[in-house]
Write a protein that holds these residues in place. Structure first.
Motif, short mmCIF file in Angstrom:
data_model
loop_
_atom_site.label_atom_id
_atom_site.label_comp_id
_atom_site.label_asym_id
_atom_site.label_seq_id
_atom_site.Cartn_x
_atom_site.Cartn_y
_atom_site.Cartn_z
N TRP A 227 35.88 49.39 1.27
CA TRP A 227 37.01 48.64 0.73
C TRP A 227 38.12 49.53 0.15
CZ3 TRP A 227 36.83 50.36 -4.16
CH2 TRP A 227 35.57 50.65 -4.71
N PRO A 229 40.37 51.78 1.42
CA PRO A 229 41.72 51.73 2.01
C PRO A 229 42.47 50.45 1.70
CG PRO A 229 40.11 52.55 3.61
CD PRO A 229 39.33 52.03 2.44
N GLU A 230 41.77 49.32 1.69
CA GLU A 230 42.42 48.03 1.41
C GLU A 230 43.01 48.02 0.01
OE1 GLU A 230 43.62 44.00 1.62
OE2 GLU A 230 43.15 45.49 3.16
N GLU A 232 43.72 50.70 -1.98
CA GLU A 232 44.76 51.72 -2.14
C GLU A 232 46.06 51.31 -1.45
OE1 GLU A 232 42.05 55.74 -2.80
OE2 GLU A 232 43.00 55.41 -0.83
N SER A 233 45.95 50.56 -0.36
CA SER A 233 47.16 50.15 0.36
C SER A 233 48.02 49.18 -0.45
CB SER A 233 46.78 49.50 1.70
OG SER A 233 46.18 48.23 1.50
N ARG A 234 47.45 48.53 -1.44
CA ARG A 234 48.17 47.56 -2.25
C ARG A 234 48.71 48.17 -3.56
NH1 ARG A 234 47.18 42.20 -0.61
NH2 ARG A 234 45.55 42.01 0.99
N THR A 235 48.67 49.49 -3.66
CA THR A 235 49.04 50.14 -4.93
C THR A 235 50.43 49.74 -5.40
OG1 THR A 235 47.60 52.03 -4.47
CG2 THR A 235 49.36 52.36 -6.08
N GLU A 236 51.43 49.80 -4.51
CA GLU A 236 52.81 49.50 -4.94
C GLU A 236 52.93 48.06 -5.44
OE1 GLU A 236 55.27 51.59 -5.35
OE2 GLU A 236 53.89 53.18 -4.75
N GLU A 298 48.62 39.71 -5.96
CA GLU A 298 48.30 40.83 -5.08
C GLU A 298 47.12 41.64 -5.63
OE1 GLU A 298 49.46 41.95 -2.03
OE2 GLU A 298 50.28 39.91 -2.01
N ALA A 302 43.45 42.19 -3.90
CA ALA A 302 42.82 43.51 -3.77
C ALA A 302 41.38 43.48 -4.31
CB ALA A 302 43.63 44.56 -4.52
N GLY A 366 47.60 55.86 -6.83
CA GLY A 366 47.19 55.28 -5.56
C GLY A 366 45.90 55.84 -4.98
N GLU A 367 45.24 56.78 -5.68
CA GLU A 367 44.01 57.38 -5.16
C GLU A 367 42.86 57.05 -6.12
OE1 GLU A 367 42.47 61.87 -4.68
OE2 GLU A 367 44.20 61.36 -3.41
#
Length: 421
Positions: A227, A229-230, A232-236, A298, A302, A366-367
């Motif tokens: 899970w 990548p999913e 981290e992709s929503r960080t912004e 959002e 996540a 984001g990491e």
């Protein structure tokens, strides 16, 4: 011991304790006239002779005292002091070793041996003995004043030699670390730090449910969680929702540490009821905070992608965690090693640091950081700006599905038992 000797010993001891050496010495000599091998009289007269600078007389008396009482470490170490002043290094070492044969934990003996090795320039051997001395000495506030200077000097040498050893071990590991995975390399860096005295072994310690036989792994590899990548992709989007919450619902950010009056706060004294460390909960102790989740859709989505730990009354937890400038979260342990804690860094100024056990990490926006919070951990924000991370719980992947169920059963049974009290 005859009554006459008892009376003389008592009188001589009282005079010596009050600093009346001229009265004590004739009394000790009267004791020797009755019992020429009396160890206390020989020892006391030897010390008196040393204080007068009469080394040969002091040596003879203390040597005789040691022969009469070989199990008395104080006698042997006093003899060592005299031999050192006489320039007899070999005799000094024999006397020091004799004091440690009598009592291997005799602090003056350990310090004398360390100082002897240090004078010879054998600094690494001296550091090893100083390290043993520092293990048996009480905490620093209780150090004997007469030994304090040498203990401080010894501690400084132990630290210096430890740093040198750490650098030496690191150089020896060198290129070999390239054959290891990042996790394995970190393990052997820690092994070197422990071996050189620069670190300690950090165990898992839980305030609630401890699962035995789970390895105490500080940080887990992000690649082991599908899970990641999913999320981290929503960080912004998560950052935007966090900033909106801080702007529009500031009251929702509450002190993370909030002990009631009368409860011991221990290391949390400075942060108790302080917004220097505040949290905006989305889930708290297994309960969703619907108003906050609705404000952060959002972020909620996540979290839905995550295999969050569900242990009744304990977790899941999920929150925005805000750490004020120049604030330190002191070392502490979590509630259970059945779960791991995850950080998604959202706002990370320079001069922020996170430690779990021996391992130190810097947050990167984001990491994800995934770690076992039952291992001692702490956080620092030494910057002039706010630091914010999203925190949530996941299952420890080393537990099977059946074991997760056992975690729930034990946790629920413990709570039920307490309610019946």
């Amino acid at each position: 011991m005859s009554e006459a000797i008892k009376a003389l010993v008592q009188a001589a001891g009282a005079a010596a304790n009050q600093g009346r050496w001229s009265e004590a010495e004739p009394l000790w000599r009267k004791v020797l006239a009755i019992d020429p091998r009396h160890p206390q009289a020989l020892y006391s007269l030897g010390v008196h002779a040393f204080k007068r600078g009469q080394l040969a007389e002091a040596h003879g008396l203390l040597q005789a005292a040691h022969a009469s009482a070989p199990g008395e470490p104080a006698v042997a170490i006093s003899l060592a002091v005299v031999l050192r002043e006489m320039g007899d290094a070999a005799g000094e070492l024999r006397a020091i070793e004799a004091s440690l044969v009598a009592d291997p934990y005799f602090l003056p003996g350990l310090l004398a041996k360390a100082a002897y090795l240090q004078r010879l320039g054998k600094l690494r051997a001296a550091a090893m003995v100083y390290r043993n001395a520092l293990k048996v000495v009480p905490q620093e506030t209780q150090w004997p004043p007469s030994l304090r200077p040498q203990l401080l000097q010894g501690r400084e040498l132990v630290e210096r030699v430890g740093r040198e050893m750490a650098a030496f071990l690191s150089e020896r590991i060198g290129a070999r670390a390239a054959a290891l995975t990042p996790s394995e390399a970190e393990r052997w860096r820690e092994a070197g730090a422990v071996l050189s005295g620069q670190s300690t072994v950090y165990p898992s310690v839980c305030s609630r449910l401890q699962v035995p036989r789970l390895p105490a792994i500080p940080f887990f590899d992000r690649a082991d969680f599908a899970w990641v990548p999913e999320v981290e992709s929503r960080t912004e989007a998560i950052i935007a929702e966090m900033r909106a919450a801080m702007s529009e619902d500031q009251a929702g950010f509450r002190p993370y540490i909030a002990y009631e009056a009368g409860v011991p706060v221990n290391q949390w004294h400075e942060l108790n009821h302080s917004k220097r460390w505040s949290s905006y909960f989305l889930w708290q102790h297994a309960q969703p905070i619907h108003e906050h989740l609705a404000r952060c859709p959002e972020t909620a989505r996540a979290l839905e992608a995550v295999e969050m730990a569900d242990i009744g009354g304990l977790c899941p937890n999920a929150m925005f965690s805000a750490l004020a400038p120049h604030t330190h979260i002191p070392p502490h342990h979590g509630e259970t090693n059945a779960r791991l804690v995850v950080h998604l860094p959202l706002v990370v100024p320079d001069h922020c640091l996170y430690r779990v056990g021996h391992e130190r990490r810097r947050w990167t926006v984001g990491e994800l950081l995934i770690f076992d919070d039952s291992i001692e951990h702490e956080a620092r924000n030494d910057s002039d700006e706010l630091r914010v991370v999203l925190i949530f719980d996941v299952w420890n992947p080393l537990l099977s599905m059946a074991e997760r169920d056992m975690v729930r059963v034990l946790s629920a049974a413990s709570a039920e038992f307490q309610l019946q009290a």
